[in-house]
Design a protein around this motif. Structure first.
Motif, PDB file in Angstrom:
ATOM      1  N   ARG A   1      -7.635 -11.274  10.303  1.00  0.00           N
ATOM      2  CA  ARG A   1      -6.468 -11.115   9.421  1.00  0.00           C
ATOM      3  C   ARG A   1      -6.896 -10.950   7.971  1.00  0.00           C
ATOM      4  N   HIS A   2      -8.056 -11.505   7.580  1.00  0.00           N
ATOM      5  CA  HIS A   2      -8.537 -11.308   6.215  1.00  0.00           C
ATOM      6  C   HIS A   2      -8.729  -9.814   5.936  1.00  0.00           C
ATOM      7  N   THR A   3      -9.357  -9.126   6.903  1.00  0.00           N
ATOM      8  CA  THR A   3      -9.599  -7.690   6.757  1.00  0.00           C
ATOM      9  C   THR A   3      -8.286  -6.919   6.745  1.00  0.00           C
ATOM     10  N   LEU A   4      -7.395  -7.276   7.655  1.00  0.00           N
ATOM     11  CA  LEU A   4      -6.116  -6.575   7.741  1.00  0.00           C
ATOM     12  C   LEU A   4      -5.321  -6.702   6.447  1.00  0.00           C
ATOM     13  N   GLN A   5      -5.250  -7.916   5.908  1.00  0.00           N
ATOM     14  CA  GLN A   5      -4.493  -8.138   4.677  1.00  0.00           C
ATOM     15  C   GLN A   5      -5.141  -7.449   3.482  1.00  0.00           C
ATOM     16  N   ALA A   6      -6.461  -7.504   3.407  1.00  0.00           N
ATOM     17  CA  ALA A   6      -7.160  -6.960   2.245  1.00  0.00           C
ATOM     18  C   ALA A   6      -7.097  -5.437   2.206  1.00  0.00           C
ATOM     19  N   GLN A   7      -7.184  -4.791   3.370  1.00  0.00           N
ATOM     20  CA  GLN A   7      -7.270  -3.332   3.398  1.00  0.00           C
ATOM     21  C   GLN A   7      -5.909  -2.651   3.385  1.00  0.00           C
ATOM     22  N   ALA A   8      -4.929  -3.270   4.025  1.00  0.00           N
ATOM     23  CA  ALA A   8      -3.599  -2.647   4.080  1.00  0.00           C
ATOM     24  C   ALA A   8      -2.588  -3.675   4.566  1.00  0.00           C
ATOM     25  N   SER A   9      -1.381  -3.589   4.049  1.00  0.00           N
ATOM     26  CA  SER A   9      -0.346  -4.497   4.521  1.00  0.00           C
ATOM     27  C   SER A   9       0.126  -4.121   5.914  1.00  0.00           C
ATOM     28  N   ILE A  10      -0.112  -2.868   6.299  1.00  0.00           N
ATOM     29  CA  ILE A  10       0.442  -2.383   7.562  1.00  0.00           C
ATOM     30  C   ILE A  10      -0.593  -1.549   8.298  1.00  0.00           C
ATOM     31  N   SER A  11      -0.701  -1.778   9.603  1.00  0.00           N
ATOM     32  CA  SER A  11      -1.628  -1.017  10.435  1.00  0.00           C
ATOM     33  C   SER A  11      -1.132  -1.050  11.872  1.00  0.00           C
ATOM     34  N   ARG A  12      -1.693  -0.183  12.690  1.00  0.00           N
ATOM     35  CA  ARG A  12      -1.319  -0.161  14.099  1.00  0.00           C
ATOM     36  C   ARG A  12      -2.102  -1.218  14.869  1.00  0.00           C
TER      37      ARG A  12
ATOM     38  N   ARG B   1      -2.511  -2.714  19.205  1.00  0.00           N
ATOM     39  CA  ARG B   1      -2.209  -2.402  20.607  1.00  0.00           C
ATOM     40  C   ARG B   1      -1.743  -3.665  21.317  1.00  0.00           C
ATOM     41  N   LEU B   2      -0.599  -3.568  21.991  1.00  0.00           N
ATOM     42  CA  LEU B   2      -0.058  -4.704  22.726  1.00  0.00           C
ATOM     43  C   LEU B   2      -0.467  -4.663  24.202  1.00  0.00           C
ATOM     44  N   TRP B   3      -0.038  -5.665  24.924  1.00  0.00           N
ATOM     45  CA  TRP B   3      -0.372  -5.863  26.337  1.00  0.00           C
ATOM     46  C   TRP B   3      -0.006  -4.675  27.213  1.00  0.00           C
ATOM     47  N   ASP B   4       1.049  -3.928  26.835  1.00  0.00           N
ATOM     48  CA  ASP B   4       1.517  -2.806  27.646  1.00  0.00           C
ATOM     49  C   ASP B   4       0.984  -1.461  27.174  1.00  0.00           C
ATOM     50  N   GLY B   5       0.033  -1.488  26.229  1.00  0.00           N
ATOM     51  CA  GLY B   5      -0.546  -0.251  25.718  1.00  0.00           C
ATOM     52  C   GLY B   5       0.201   0.357  24.552  1.00  0.00           C
ATOM     53  N   SER B   6       1.363  -0.183  24.194  1.00  0.00           N
ATOM     54  CA  SER B   6       2.116   0.338  23.057  1.00  0.00           C
ATOM     55  C   SER B   6       1.410  -0.019  21.758  1.00  0.00           C
ATOM     56  N   THR B   7       1.670   0.751  20.705  1.00  0.00           N
ATOM     57  CA  THR B   7       0.975   0.551  19.427  1.00  0.00           C
ATOM     58  C   THR B   7       1.980   0.437  18.283  1.00  0.00           C
ATOM     59  N   PRO B   8       2.649  -0.692  18.168  1.00  0.00           N
ATOM     60  CA  PRO B   8       3.593  -0.894  17.057  1.00  0.00           C
ATOM     61  C   PRO B   8       2.855  -1.136  15.753  1.00  0.00           C
ATOM     62  N   TRP B   9       3.615  -1.214  14.671  1.00  0.00           N
ATOM     63  CA  TRP B   9       3.048  -1.540  13.374  1.00  0.00           C
ATOM     64  C   TRP B   9       2.927  -3.060  13.225  1.00  0.00           C
ATOM     65  N   LEU B  10       1.823  -3.501  12.636  1.00  0.00           N
ATOM     66  CA  LEU B  10       1.637  -4.914  12.296  1.00  0.00           C
ATOM     67  C   LEU B  10       1.692  -5.039  10.778  1.00  0.00           C
ATOM     68  N   VAL B  11       2.604  -5.876  10.283  1.00  0.00           N
ATOM     69  CA  VAL B  11       2.755  -6.109   8.838  1.00  0.00           C
ATOM     70  C   VAL B  11       2.219  -7.497   8.533  1.00  0.00           C
ATOM     71  N   THR B  12       1.368  -7.617   7.498  1.00  0.00           N
ATOM     72  CA  THR B  12       0.637  -8.868   7.277  1.00  0.00           C
ATOM     73  C   THR B  12       0.825  -9.504   5.902  1.00  0.00           C
ATOM     74  N   ARG B  13       1.303  -8.771   4.903  1.00  0.00           N
ATOM     75  CA  ARG B  13       1.411  -9.340   3.560  1.00  0.00           C
ATOM     76  C   ARG B  13       2.780  -9.970   3.337  1.00  0.00           C
ATOM     77  N   TYR B  14       2.769 -11.093   2.666  1.00  0.00           N
ATOM     78  CA  TYR B  14       3.961 -11.911   2.492  1.00  0.00           C
ATOM     79  C   TYR B  14       5.119 -11.115   1.895  1.00  0.00           C
ATOM     80  N   ALA B  15       4.893 -10.416   0.799  1.00  0.00           N
ATOM     81  CA  ALA B  15       5.987  -9.722   0.107  1.00  0.00           C
ATOM     82  C   ALA B  15       6.630  -8.669   1.002  1.00  0.00           C
TER      83      ALA B  15
END
Length: 412
Positions: free
Chosen positions: A35-46, A48-62
């Motif tokens: 999560r350190h890498t995810l937050q530092a590089q971008a607030s949002i990234s793709r 992969r979930l258990w069913d193969g779908s690729t939703p967006w993951l949002v990580t920054r508080y604001a």
């Protein structure tokens, strides 16, 4: 399709990571190290979930806070591309719909029927009764053998007894509803197991509502039954609502009691700060910081975009699934300096452990009072409490949709 990640985050574009990501074995209280890498590089990234779908993951508080208040995203779990946490949850949503997975106006209509029971005024009136439950359970522990499993002897009974009293559910049935709740809370549960557990709970709540229809009492199930009589609520809607309140009402707080105790035992200076103060403001602050630090709803808030939304230079397209990682957002250094430190003097009331916006947790006033009573009582009445096993022997709920421990052997 939208870009895989925000500009400047090529490393994330190269490979879509699986979600949820594993926690580090030596840091069981922290979100995944990635999560350190995810937050530092971008607030949002793709992801992969258990069913193969690729939703967006949002990580920054604001961005999390903004999106949770944005009417352009939907909590409706029946929508295409809704990012379910697993096959069992998908089946559970199909079998029993609750207002937490609906949009307004249906969400607001059903939620309003429960708000009075969870108002701050009503919950504060329950404080003496909650204190009595906590004291009685501590008395029983002190009179019994050592070591003892804090989960079974204390953490689980406290919120179970409280929610049973509030709803009008017999506590003598706790083995039944706790067992079925455990099935629904595990990500490894199969759809068939989830369907069976949900069916048992629906039948149970429907029977109780039938009894309330015949003999109304001063409890929340009777209030729902009265609405059924008035034609404002179907009997099935009342049963679905009862399941939500019964399961959520004991599972989340039970995990916070046990995991919070473990976190404090691993931070003896913070435990001493809490134990040695009789100031209610110190206790209240400690509760908020532990909620932020642990964020036991660690699978994120799940949504679907209704319109195109731009976040951090990335366009979320209408119909895209979104995972709003509140556990990661609660460790955002831009909002909480030194976020990986447990600091009970931190002003953390603005955390997102209960979510944010119209879908924030209905039961948060009750959870806060329960935790305040527990954290202000347990460690003073048992001042020498300590773990009875090594930390690496404690089974954590890595496979649960709510984080915690399965057992917590303690002694004193």
């Amino acid at each position: 399709m939208s870009n895989l990640s925000a500009p400047g985050s090529d490393a994330l574009s190269a490979q879509v990571p699986d979600y949820p990501m594993p926690r580090a074995a030596d840091c069981p209280f922290d979100p995944p190290p990635a999560r350190h890498t995810l937050q530092a590089q971008a607030s949002i990234s793709r992801v992969r979930l258990w069913d193969g779908s690729t939703p967006w993951l949002v990580t920054r508080y604001a961005d999390l806070r903004a999106l949770l208040a944005d009417p352009r995203i939907s909590a409706d779990a029946t929508r295409l591309h809704y990012p379910h946490t697993g096959a069992a949850q998908k089946e559970r949503r199909r079998e029993s719909r609750s207002f937490v997975a609906m949009d307004d106006p249906e969400h607001a209509r059903l939620r309003r029927m429960d708000t009075a029971a969870f108002s701050i005024k009503h919950v504060e009136a329950l404080r003496p009764a909650i204190q009595a439950i906590v004291d009685d359970l501590i008395d029983a522990m002190l009179a019994g053998p050592k070591p003892v499993d804090l989960v079974q002897a204390f953490a689980l009974p406290v919120p179970s007894k409280v929610i049973c009293e509030l709803l009008g559910v017999p506590y003598s049935d706790h083995d039944f509803f706790q067992a079925n709740s455990r099935v629904l809370m595990k990500r490894t549960t199969t759809p068939e197991q989830a369907r069976a557990a949900t069916g048992r709970l629906i039948d149970y709540l429907d029977r109780l509502i039938g009894e309330k229809l015949a003999h109304l009492a001063d409890d929340l199930l009777s209030t729902l039954a009265a609405r059924v009589q008035a034609g404002e609520l179907s009997r099935r809607e009342a049963a679905d609502m009862g399941i939500l309140l019964l399961v959520a009402g004991h599972e989340t707080t039970a995990n916070m009691i046990a995991l919070g105790t473990l976190a404090l035992l691993q931070h003896p200076d913070q435990l001493a700060r809490l134990r040695e103060s009789d100031d209610p403001k110190v206790t209240a602050s400690a509760v908020e910081e532990l909620l932020r630090y642990l964020t036991i709803t660690h699978s994120g808030r799940r949504r679907v975009a209704l319109e195109d939304i731009e976040i951090d230079g990335v366009t979320i397209r209408a119909g895209d699934g979104i995972v709003l990682a509140n556990d990661i957002g609660n460790r955002d250094p831009a909002t909480f300096p030194d976020p990986d430190e447990l600091n009970l003097d931190r002003h953390a009331r603005h955390h997102m452990a209960f979510g944010f916006g119209v879908h924030q947790c209905l039961g948060q006033p009750l959870a806060r009072v329960e935790l305040q009573v527990v954290y202000s009582t347990l460690y003073r009445r048992i001042p020498t409490v300590k773990l009875a096993v090594d930390l690496d022997e404690i089974p954590f709920k890595h496979d649960g949709s709510v984080y915690g421990v399965y057992e917590l052997p303690i002694t004193w």
